[in-house]
Design a protein around this motif. Structure first.
Motif, mmCIF file in Angstrom:
data_model
loop_
_atom_site.group_PDB
_atom_site.id
_atom_site.type_symbol
_atom_site.label_atom_id
_atom_site.label_comp_id
_atom_site.label_asym_id
_atom_site.label_seq_id
_atom_site.Cartn_x
_atom_site.Cartn_y
_atom_site.Cartn_z
ATOM 1 N N ARG A 96 72.646 -5.180 -51.442
ATOM 2 C CA ARG A 96 72.235 -3.785 -51.339
ATOM 3 C C ARG A 96 71.444 -3.608 -50.042
ATOM 4 N NH1 ARG A 96 72.493 -1.805 -56.715
ATOM 5 N NH2 ARG A 96 74.179 -3.001 -57.696
ATOM 6 N N VAL A 97 71.324 -2.373 -49.597
ATOM 7 C CA VAL A 97 70.575 -2.079 -48.376
ATOM 8 C C VAL A 97 69.598 -0.935 -48.642
ATOM 9 C CG1 VAL A 97 70.674 -1.395 -45.947
ATOM 10 C CG2 VAL A 97 72.498 -2.809 -46.923
ATOM 11 N N ALA A 98 68.334 -1.167 -48.350
ATOM 12 C CA ALA A 98 67.324 -0.111 -48.330
ATOM 13 C C ALA A 98 67.032 0.223 -46.875
ATOM 14 C CB ALA A 98 66.055 -0.576 -49.034
ATOM 15 N N HIS A 99 66.659 1.457 -46.610
ATOM 16 C CA HIS A 99 66.343 1.871 -45.244
ATOM 17 C C HIS A 99 64.892 2.334 -45.179
ATOM 18 C CE1 HIS A 99 70.762 2.171 -45.273
ATOM 19 N NE2 HIS A 99 70.658 1.841 -43.999
ATOM 20 N N LEU A 100 64.196 1.831 -44.168
ATOM 21 C CA LEU A 100 62.787 2.175 -43.981
ATOM 22 C C LEU A 100 62.585 2.603 -42.541
ATOM 23 C CD1 LEU A 100 59.870 2.342 -44.911
ATOM 24 C CD2 LEU A 100 59.678 -0.128 -44.606
ATOM 25 N N GLY A 101 62.254 3.870 -42.348
ATOM 26 C CA GLY A 101 62.066 4.412 -41.012
ATOM 27 C C GLY A 101 60.605 4.400 -40.606
ATOM 28 N N LEU A 102 60.320 3.713 -39.514
ATOM 29 C CA LEU A 102 58.970 3.655 -38.953
ATOM 30 C C LEU A 102 59.060 3.885 -37.454
ATOM 31 C CD1 LEU A 102 57.694 0.390 -40.705
ATOM 32 C CD2 LEU A 102 57.013 2.710 -41.308
ATOM 33 N N TYR A 103 58.100 4.610 -36.896
ATOM 34 C CA TYR A 103 58.000 4.665 -35.437
ATOM 35 C C TYR A 103 56.580 4.301 -35.035
ATOM 36 C CZ TYR A 103 55.620 9.246 -35.680
ATOM 37 O OH TYR A 103 54.741 10.265 -35.940
ATOM 38 N N ARG A 104 56.446 3.816 -33.809
ATOM 39 C CA ARG A 104 55.149 3.362 -33.336
ATOM 40 C C ARG A 104 54.471 4.461 -32.546
ATOM 41 N NH1 ARG A 104 54.710 -2.035 -29.742
ATOM 42 N NH2 ARG A 104 55.982 -0.765 -28.367
ATOM 43 N N ASP A 105 53.297 4.868 -33.005
ATOM 44 C CA ASP A 105 52.526 5.866 -32.261
ATOM 45 C C ASP A 105 52.177 5.293 -30.892
ATOM 46 O OD1 ASP A 105 49.870 7.081 -31.310
ATOM 47 O OD2 ASP A 105 50.429 8.437 -32.935
ATOM 48 N N PRO A 106 52.575 5.975 -29.808
ATOM 49 C CA PRO A 106 52.368 5.390 -28.478
ATOM 50 C C PRO A 106 50.904 5.236 -28.086
ATOM 51 C CG PRO A 106 53.157 7.654 -28.318
ATOM 52 C CD PRO A 106 53.264 7.268 -29.754
ATOM 53 N N ALA A 107 50.024 6.010 -28.711
ATOM 54 C CA ALA A 107 48.606 5.936 -28.362
ATOM 55 C C ALA A 107 47.888 4.823 -29.118
ATOM 56 C CB ALA A 107 47.932 7.276 -28.630
ATOM 57 N N THR A 108 48.158 4.752 -30.433
ATOM 58 C CA THR A 108 47.431 3.794 -31.264
ATOM 59 C C THR A 108 48.218 2.510 -31.532
ATOM 60 O OG1 THR A 108 48.311 4.699 -33.330
ATOM 61 C CG2 THR A 108 46.317 5.740 -32.420
ATOM 62 N N LEU A 109 49.535 2.546 -31.279
ATOM 63 C CA LEU A 109 50.469 1.453 -31.586
ATOM 64 C C LEU A 109 50.616 1.219 -33.087
ATOM 65 C CD1 LEU A 109 49.609 -1.209 -28.843
ATOM 66 C CD2 LEU A 109 51.209 0.720 -28.716
ATOM 67 N N GLN A 110 50.064 2.153 -33.908
ATOM 68 C CA GLN A 110 50.188 2.026 -35.351
ATOM 69 C C GLN A 110 51.549 2.541 -35.817
ATOM 70 O OE1 GLN A 110 47.877 0.555 -37.444
ATOM 71 N NE2 GLN A 110 46.885 -0.005 -35.519
ATOM 72 N N ALA A 111 52.037 2.012 -36.930
ATOM 73 C CA ALA A 111 53.333 2.408 -37.476
ATOM 74 C C ALA A 111 53.186 3.654 -38.340
ATOM 75 C CB ALA A 111 53.913 1.272 -38.301
ATOM 76 N N VAL A 112 54.110 4.586 -38.162
ATOM 77 C CA VAL A 112 54.126 5.827 -38.926
ATOM 78 C C VAL A 112 55.453 5.903 -39.676
ATOM 79 C CG1 VAL A 112 53.995 8.343 -38.843
ATOM 80 C CG2 VAL A 112 52.698 6.959 -37.181
ATOM 81 N N GLU A 113 55.396 6.049 -41.003
ATOM 82 C CA GLU A 113 56.621 6.111 -41.804
ATOM 83 C C GLU A 113 57.213 7.510 -41.776
ATOM 84 O OE1 GLU A 113 57.878 5.977 -46.500
ATOM 85 O OE2 GLU A 113 56.359 4.533 -45.839
ATOM 86 N N TYR A 114 58.553 7.598 -41.636
ATOM 87 C CA TYR A 114 59.227 8.889 -41.701
ATOM 88 C C TYR A 114 60.400 8.903 -42.674
ATOM 89 C CZ TYR A 114 62.695 6.818 -38.510
ATOM 90 O OH TYR A 114 63.646 6.013 -37.939
#
Length: 209
Positions: A96-114
């Motif tokens: 099975r495949v789950a999908h997890l969307g994250l992008y890296r905030d360019p200022a803080t380098l923290q991951a943000v889930e979308y």
């Protein structure tokens, strides 16, 4: 480092060199990433439990082995993890495949889930999280936080390339999660990129830079 497996197989190391090479074109980069993920999948699944099954060959009945338990779940961290998940599906097509969307905030380098979409019974399955790079560790930690909140109890993490700082951060946040990678580089630059690394895996996979 405890909990870390570096896959030193010659084929893996050869393909990693192709991925590191800045002259490798997009089509080849994408294909080699997929091939390398297949090889890494072989390593991360080598201890899967099996059970006996009675079958017949063209010549005689025998007791053989099959994978026991529910099907695996691969969790690519979008978008760069997609090519790795495809390579693993080449080896385990029933997963099975789950999908997890994250992008890296360019200022803080923290991951943000979308985005997050997973099988309803993901908590009852062996989960393998895949992302080409383990740099700062923020995305991997956020992904594992999310999966554990969904009930996953024994996830594994696989990447092509890791930074020592990322490995240390992930092990500190999730000491129960084992890591498989093809190599560990020592340096992160000011933008959170692994040096010497291989550049931005997502951009190189999809030709967006």
């Amino acid at each position: 480092m405890e909990g870390l497996t570096i896959v030193r197989h010659p084929l893996v190391q050869h393909k990693l060199s192709l991925l590191r090479d800045r002259s490798t074109p997009t089509q080849m980069f994408r294909a080699v990433m997929r091939e390398t993920a297949t090889l890494l999948c072989y390593e991360v699944t080598r201890d899967l439990p099996t059970r006996p099954v009675r079958i017949e060959t063209p010549l005689a009945p025998i007791e053989a082995a099959e994978i026991a338990g529910k099907k695996l779940v691969f969790v690519p961290i979008l978008r760069a993890g997609l090519a790795m998940a495809e390579g693993m599906l080449d080896l385990v097509p029933a997963a099975r495949v789950a999908h997890l969307g994250l992008y890296r905030d360019p200022a803080t380098l923290q991951a943000v889930e979308y985005y997050f979409k997973a099988p309803e019974d993901i908590a009852a399955r062996l989960v393998i999280v895949v992302d080409p790079m383990l740099a700062t560790g923020h995305s991997a930690i956020a992904a594992l936080d999310r999966l554990k909140a969904a009930g996953v109890t024994a996830p594994r993490f696989v990447c092509l390339l890791a930074a020592r700082a990322g490995v240390e951060a992930l092990r500190a946040a999730h000491p129960d999660v084992p890591i498989w990678t093809a190599a560990v580089d020592e340096v992160l630059n000011d933008h959170g990129y692994i040096v010497p690394g291989l550049g931005d895996a997502g951009d190189r996979t999809f030709g967006t830079r």
